[in-house]
Design a protein around this motif. Structure first.
Motif, short mmCIF file in Angstrom:
data_model
loop_
_atom_site.label_atom_id
_atom_site.label_comp_id
_atom_site.label_asym_id
_atom_site.label_seq_id
_atom_site.Cartn_x
_atom_site.Cartn_y
_atom_site.Cartn_z
N VAL A 168 7.95 4.34 4.91
CA VAL A 168 7.76 2.90 4.94
C VAL A 168 6.29 2.63 5.20
O VAL A 168 5.66 3.31 6.02
CB VAL A 168 8.61 2.26 6.05
CG1 VAL A 168 8.35 0.75 6.15
CG2 VAL A 168 10.09 2.50 5.78
N TYR A 169 5.71 1.67 4.47
CA TYR A 169 4.33 1.29 4.75
C TYR A 169 4.17 -0.22 4.60
O TYR A 169 4.99 -0.89 3.97
CB TYR A 169 3.33 2.06 3.87
CG TYR A 169 3.29 1.65 2.41
CD1 TYR A 169 2.39 0.69 1.96
CD2 TYR A 169 4.13 2.25 1.48
CE1 TYR A 169 2.33 0.33 0.63
CE2 TYR A 169 4.08 1.90 0.14
CZ TYR A 169 3.17 0.93 -0.28
OH TYR A 169 3.11 0.57 -1.61
N THR A 170 3.09 -0.75 5.16
CA THR A 170 2.86 -2.19 5.19
C THR A 170 1.53 -2.52 4.52
O THR A 170 0.53 -1.83 4.72
CB THR A 170 2.83 -2.71 6.64
OG1 THR A 170 4.05 -2.33 7.28
CG2 THR A 170 2.71 -4.23 6.68
N LEU A 171 1.53 -3.59 3.73
CA LEU A 171 0.33 -4.06 3.05
C LEU A 171 0.13 -5.54 3.33
O LEU A 171 1.11 -6.30 3.43
CB LEU A 171 0.46 -3.87 1.54
CG LEU A 171 0.42 -2.45 1.00
CD1 LEU A 171 0.90 -2.43 -0.45
CD2 LEU A 171 -0.97 -1.87 1.10
N ASN A 172 -1.11 -5.95 3.44
CA ASN A 172 -1.46 -7.36 3.50
C ASN A 172 -1.89 -7.81 2.10
O ASN A 172 -2.77 -7.19 1.49
CB ASN A 172 -2.60 -7.61 4.48
CG ASN A 172 -2.20 -7.29 5.90
OD1 ASN A 172 -1.03 -7.35 6.25
ND2 ASN A 172 -3.17 -6.94 6.73
N GLU A 173 -1.28 -8.85 1.63
CA GLU A 173 -1.60 -9.37 0.30
C GLU A 173 -1.87 -10.86 0.42
O GLU A 173 -0.95 -11.67 0.55
CB GLU A 173 -0.45 -9.12 -0.68
CG GLU A 173 -0.76 -9.61 -2.09
CD GLU A 173 0.36 -9.31 -3.05
OE1 GLU A 173 0.22 -9.66 -4.23
OE2 GLU A 173 1.38 -8.73 -2.62
N GLY A 174 -3.14 -11.23 0.39
CA GLY A 174 -3.49 -12.62 0.62
C GLY A 174 -3.08 -13.03 2.01
O GLY A 174 -3.41 -12.40 3.00
N THR A 175 -2.31 -14.11 2.10
CA THR A 175 -1.82 -14.56 3.41
C THR A 175 -0.45 -13.96 3.74
O THR A 175 0.11 -14.27 4.79
CB THR A 175 -1.72 -16.10 3.43
OG1 THR A 175 -0.85 -16.53 2.38
CG2 THR A 175 -3.10 -16.73 3.26
#
Length: 370
Positions: free
Chosen positions: A68-75
């Motif tokens: 599992v991984y997390t990304l920030n995309e814009g807001t």
């Protein structure tokens, strides 16, 4: 002795990154294998390709192949399941608020996402491995500690902290959809079995480096001291690990593996590093047969130590060690269920293939410009 307890756990907590960063559109796609296939006998990992945006970090394992991984995309923040060996990925959860932490249950059945609408707010959401939301609740707090029950993954302990580190503990039952406050004297507890908790009973009136290990029923106040003079402890399914320091060998830390009835399975010792008035416990994670950790070569002050660390595995039954790598940095670890690979780094950004004795960057960034 709350502040002291907080200091002790820093060596084994999973990394978090709470702030949103660049507000950019990001795209992800899979890549070619990062290493040549080896005649089909061992799988080759495919790195995550990021063309734009912010990789917040990996969060743990759903299975021997999926992380599992997390990304920030814009807001927005997004949580993905990613197959390391096929490159396939699935969106598990998307939030319009910053995601502060993501915690995977021990067997990979559930993922708990904590998003933060504000400094003292937390939206706690549990999703299944297929992305279905099965529980969600708003709980006020400045920070949180999460402890999954490895015997019954629908059961979670959550401690919510205020800014002065006072806390409220909750027992969440996903199957029943309930969340109730429970009375605990310490916020950082572990599961001893499906119905009992373990904690170190710190004496706030008499500060010490050691405390007794206490067992407590989750539905009552009956407490039993099971081991005296423990520096730190942890538990996994059917196993408990304690760290003690012998009076006649103050430069050594003794790790002891116990069964559920607190019978000794094995023990081993390592040099330890001093940190102010404390000792540094290197990062580690459990495996099916023991755990994997970093071992310093000699005892010293942690700020002055320059010897590097060995990455070792230890068998909990025999206490036998195996050295995988020399001259490593002491960084957080998250190991696969079968113990053949680990994510490593403060963002779990490297993949350590223990069977191949190889270290592979998990992510590749590509900043394409017009």
């Amino acid at each position: 002795m709350l502040v002291f307890s907080l200091f002790l756990i820093t060596g084994c907590e999973k990394p978090e990154k709470t702030e949103m960063q660049q507000e950019q559109k990001q795209e992800t796609e899979t890549s070619e294998p990062s290493a040549p296939a080896d005649e089909g006998q061992k799988k080759s990992a495919k790195t995550i390709q990021i063309k734009a945006g912010e990789f917040q970090g990996a969060n743990g394992w759903l299975s021997d192949d999926k992380i599992v991984y997390t990304l920030n995309e814009g807001t927005d923040s997004r949580v993905f399941a990613y197959n390391l060996f096929t490159g396939d990925q699935t969106l598990l959860y998307e939030s319009s608020y910053p995601i502060a932490s993501v915690t995977v249950s021990p067997a990979g059945k559930y993922v708990l996402v904590r998003s933060s609408p504000g400094t003292y707010e937390g939206i706690l959401t549990v999703v299944k491995a297929n992305g279905k939301v099965v529980w969600e609740e708003n709980i006020s707090g400045f920070d949180f500690a999460v402890e999954w029950n490895p015997y019954h993954e629908e059961s979670i302990l959550i401690a919510s902290f205020t800014e002065d580190w006072s806390f409220t503990s909750y027992h969440v039952d996903i199957a029943k959809g309930t969340s109730e406050e429970i009375n605990l004297r310490e916020p950082f507890v572990k599961w001893g079995d499906s119905k009992h908790l373990l904690f170190l009973d710190w004496d706030s009136e008499n500060p010490s480096l050691f405390a007794p290990l206490v067992k407590k029923s989750i539905d009552g106040n009956n407490e039993t001291e099971v081991k005296p003079d423990i520096f730190q402890f942890d538990s996994a399914k059917d196993r408990v690990m304690t760290i003690t320091v012998p009076a006649n060998q103050s430069d050594q830390a003794v790790y002891t593996f116990l069964d559920n009835d607190f019978g000794k399975l094995s023990s081993f010792s390592v040099p330890h590093l001093t940190s102010y008035s404390d000792w540094l416990v290197p990062y580690y994670d459990w495996t099916p047969h023991g755990f994997i950790t970093f071992q310093p070569l000699y005892s010293a002050e942690s700020d002055m130590y320059a010897g590097g660390f060995q990455l070792i595995s230890v068998d909990s039954e025999s206490g036998d060690k195996e050295v995988f790598f020399e001259d490593m940095e002491n960084v957080p670890l998250s190991c696969s269920p079968n113990g053949t690979a680990c994510l490593a780094g403060f963002y779990l950004e490297d993949l350590i293939m223990l069977d191949k004795k190889a270290i592979i960057p998990l992510v590749e960034h590509h900043n394409d410009k017009m």
